[in-house]
Design an enzyme around this catalytic site. Structure first.
Site, PDB file in Angstrom:
ATOM      1  N   LYS A  64     133.109 -79.831  48.879  1.00  8.98           N
ATOM      2  CA  LYS A  64     133.976 -79.886  47.696  1.00  8.98           C
ATOM      3  C   LYS A  64     133.159 -79.526  46.470  1.00  8.98           C
ATOM      4  CE  LYS A  64     138.314 -80.942  46.755  1.00  8.98           C
ATOM      5  NZ  LYS A  64     139.493 -80.838  47.636  1.00  8.98           N
TER       6      LYS A  64
HETATM    7  P1  NAD Z   1     147.780 -79.121  40.439  1.00  5.10           P
HETATM    8  O1  NAD Z   1     146.755 -79.028  39.375  1.00  5.10           O
HETATM    9  O2  NAD Z   1     148.533 -77.909  40.861  1.00  5.10           O
HETATM   10  O3  NAD Z   1     148.874 -80.236  40.057  1.00  5.10           O
HETATM   11  C1  NAD Z   1     148.574 -81.555  39.733  1.00  5.10           C
HETATM   12  C2  NAD Z   1     149.848 -82.213  39.199  1.00  5.10           C
HETATM   13  O4  NAD Z   1     149.613 -83.612  39.013  1.00  5.10           O
HETATM   14  C3  NAD Z   1     150.300 -81.684  37.832  1.00  5.10           C
HETATM   15  O5  NAD Z   1     151.712 -81.718  37.767  1.00  5.10           O
HETATM   16  C4  NAD Z   1     149.717 -82.708  36.856  1.00  5.10           C
HETATM   17  O6  NAD Z   1     150.433 -82.753  35.629  1.00  5.10           O
HETATM   18  C5  NAD Z   1     149.884 -83.975  37.661  1.00  5.10           C
HETATM   19  N1  NAD Z   1     148.957 -85.042  37.311  1.00  5.10           N
HETATM   20  C6  NAD Z   1     147.611 -84.954  37.147  1.00  5.10           C
HETATM   21  N2  NAD Z   1     147.105 -86.171  36.857  1.00  5.10           N
HETATM   22  C7  NAD Z   1     148.161 -87.021  36.840  1.00  5.10           C
HETATM   23  C8  NAD Z   1     148.300 -88.411  36.623  1.00  5.10           C
HETATM   24  N3  NAD Z   1     147.231 -89.162  36.319  1.00  5.10           N
HETATM   25  N4  NAD Z   1     149.535 -88.952  36.722  1.00  5.10           N
HETATM   26  C9  NAD Z   1     150.611 -88.192  37.024  1.00  5.10           C
HETATM   27  N5  NAD Z   1     150.540 -86.880  37.247  1.00  5.10           N
HETATM   28  C10 NAD Z   1     149.336 -86.305  37.145  1.00  5.10           C
HETATM   29  O7  NAD Z   1     147.011 -79.785  41.688  1.00  5.10           O
HETATM   30  P2  NAD Z   1     147.389 -79.701  43.225  1.00  5.10           P
HETATM   31  O8  NAD Z   1     146.689 -78.544  43.801  1.00  5.10           O
HETATM   32  O9  NAD Z   1     148.863 -79.873  43.371  1.00  5.10           O
HETATM   33  O10 NAD Z   1     146.634 -81.005  43.762  1.00  5.10           O
HETATM   34  C11 NAD Z   1     147.194 -82.310  43.636  1.00  5.10           C
HETATM   35  C12 NAD Z   1     146.480 -83.234  44.588  1.00  5.10           C
HETATM   36  O11 NAD Z   1     146.617 -82.737  45.916  1.00  5.10           O
HETATM   37  C13 NAD Z   1     144.966 -83.387  44.372  1.00  5.10           C
HETATM   38  O12 NAD Z   1     144.585 -84.699  44.740  1.00  5.10           O
HETATM   39  C14 NAD Z   1     144.377 -82.397  45.351  1.00  5.10           C
HETATM   40  O13 NAD Z   1     143.040 -82.735  45.721  1.00  5.10           O
HETATM   41  C15 NAD Z   1     145.333 -82.570  46.511  1.00  5.10           C
HETATM   42  N6  NAD Z   1     145.369 -81.446  47.454  1.00  5.10           N
HETATM   43  C16 NAD Z   1     145.654 -80.180  47.050  1.00  5.10           C
HETATM   44  C17 NAD Z   1     145.713 -79.157  47.983  1.00  5.10           C
HETATM   45  C18 NAD Z   1     146.086 -77.741  47.606  1.00  5.10           C
HETATM   46  O14 NAD Z   1     146.223 -76.907  48.520  1.00  5.10           O
HETATM   47  N7  NAD Z   1     146.294 -77.435  46.359  1.00  5.10           N
HETATM   48  C19 NAD Z   1     145.445 -79.415  49.337  1.00  5.10           C
HETATM   49  C20 NAD Z   1     145.171 -80.739  49.737  1.00  5.10           C
HETATM   50  C21 NAD Z   1     145.145 -81.737  48.766  1.00  5.10           C
END
Ligand code: NAD
Length: 430
Positions: A120
């Site tokens: 990561k």
């Molecule tokens: P992103 O940046 O596209 O979206 C994050 C969303 O969460 C946004 O809408 C943001 O406004 C909101 N957010 C952030 N902090 C917040 C808080 N404290 N309270 C409420 N809302 C909040 O990110 P993503 O890619 O969707 O990732 C989200 C989560 O999923 C992370 O934990 C990431 O590690 C995990 N994840 C992502 C992927 C991927 O393929 N993108 C894969 C596995 C896990």
């Protein structure tokens, strides 16, 4: 404080013993290790990252000032294949968080039974206050600084919070410029036109829908008609919500970092996505009432999908959660202390290292397609994704049932036992 210093570093609220992400990972790791009766030597190997790197990223800002950002890359384990794991841009990034996320990637890839280890990366910065040009310069210099660690056979980054297809394109280009030829397989989550995979952008959200469907079956419920609340409306949350709605679920609550929305009759996802694309945030959407992010998690619903960030369900609010099933879209949204409370209440928690494995699974497909130079139809990608995720769900379920543990510990046990087996069979090079 000048603008430049505030965007390069922000004081992070100190972790407590409950919210330190690395400790949260280790608490579950210890329980799973004891259940597996893991050899003490293997215990030490599995818990220790292979490499942790901190880099300084000097960047010229648009106003002409120079700033130095801090970046990390942690390679946790490579017993099963090259490191694999996203890169996160946020003011709250810490080395503890990156270490935890890297370890979760190791267990996640092993649970999905794909040939990757875990890694990561993260850069401490506030992307909402940086221009596209500044983000590009940060990305390229960060890539150059960790260049030696990267490569299709070494460590393959992907997007995470606040990074996207464009970020991956910049990394791929920077790496390719250094090695003097185009190396598409050095990152996944690229635009389809740049040898990305069809279905990768939707993969984590699609996985959430598939896992929610299987979890509902296990609870003798149906996704069709289920009331769903989703925290986080980014890549994972918005696509997960849209696909669950398409499969008949009613999305009664959603939130982003600014606010939450609630409508017990259901929120129209197509309209909300259009609104979000236009206004950047979901605040002010006319089709629902406003709730706070903490109220959102406690709304009456059948399935809760935390898809924002770590430490959202803690010992403080776990007792008030009304959902019957939690499908963890985010990494580390539930603390170990909250797990105990949810367990006692009979809530089925499908852990992050299984529930959000759709993204890394299609990243694996992208890496395979790049190395073959042969690209699959979206229907093939989705079909293979479903096969892997559904099989992983029942592998974890079986492990959990046979050892009388919850699905989280079952998933850790499955992932750790696979990594331990490979480590043992390869032997220790000395
Ligand atoms: P992103 O940046 O596209 O979206 C994050 C969303 O969460 C946004 O809408 C943001 O406004 C909101 N957010 C952030 N902090 C917040 C808080 N404290 N309270 C409420 N809302 C909040 O990110 P993503 O890619 O969707 O990732 C989200 C989560 O999923 C992370 O934990 C990431 O590690 C995990 N994840 C992502 C992927 C991927 O393929 N993108 C894969 C596995 C896990």
């Amino acid at each position: 404080m000048t603008r430049s210093s505030s965007i390069a570093s922000q004081p992070h609220a100190a972790y407590t013993a409950e919210t330190n992400p690395y400790e949260a990972m280790m608490k579950r790791f210890d329980v799973a290790a004891a259940k597996l009766e893991l050899d003490p030597g293997l215990y030490k190997i599995l818990r220790t990252p292979v490499r942790e790197v901190t880099v300084s990223i000097p960047v010229a800002l648009d106003n002409g000032h120079l700033e130095v950002f801090t970046g990390y890359r942690v390679l946790h384990n490579i017993a099963r294949g090259p490191g694999k794991g996203g890169i996160r841009y946020a003011p709250t990034v810490t080395i503890e968080e990156v270490k935890a996320l890297a370890a979760w990637m190791t267990w996640k890839c092993a649970v999905a039974n794909i040939p990757f280890g875990g890694a990561k990366g993260g850069v401490i910065c506030d992307p909402s206050r940086l221009s596209l040009g500044e983000l590009e310069r940060i990305t390229r210099r960060y890539t150059a600084e960790i260049m030696d660690m990267l490569g299709p056979e070494k460590d393959v980054p992907a997007p995470d919070m606040n990074t996207n297809e464009q970020t991956m394109a910049w990394i791929m280009d920077t790496y390719s410029m250094h090695v003097r030829h185009t190396v598409t397989a050095v990152v996944t989550g690229k635009p389809v036109a740049l040898c990305g995979s069809r279905g990768r952008r939707e993969a984590t959200g699609r996985g959430i829908m598939l896992i929610a469907r299987e979890a509902a079956k296990k609870r003798k419920m149906k996704l069709k008609g289920a009331r769903v609340v989703v925290q986080g409306f980014g890549n994972v949350g918005s696509i997960g919500a849209e696909l669950m709605e398409a499969h008949g679920a009613k999305i009664v609550g959603v939130s982003d970092i600014r606010c939450g929305l609630f409508n017990k009759a259901g929120i129209n996802m197509k309209k909300l996505l259009q609104y979000g694309a236009k206004h950047k945030f979901i605040e002010g959407f006319p089709g629902a009432g406003k709730v706070s992010n903490s109220e959102l998690l406690e709304l009456p619903c059948d399935i809760l999908v935390p898809a924002a960030t770590e430490n959202q369900i803690t010992s403080e609010n776990a007792g008030q959660i009304k959902a019957k099933i939690i499908v963890e879209g985010a990494n580390g949204p539930t603390t170990a202390e909250a797990d105990a409370i949810l367990n006692a209440k009979g809530v089925l928690v499908v852990p992050d290292i299984l529930a959000n494995a759709g993204g890394v699974t299609v990243s694996y497909f992208e890496w395979v397609q790049d190395r073959m130079g042969w690209f699959w139809k979206e229907s093939e990608v989705n079909e293979r994704l479903e096969d892997i995720l559904v099989a992983s769900f029942y592998d974890v379920d079986e492990m959990a049932r046979s050892h009388k543990v919850n699905m989280r510990i079952g998933a850790y046990m499955l992932g750790m036992s696979r990594v331990a087996q490979n480590t043992k069979t390869r032997g220790i090079y000395a």
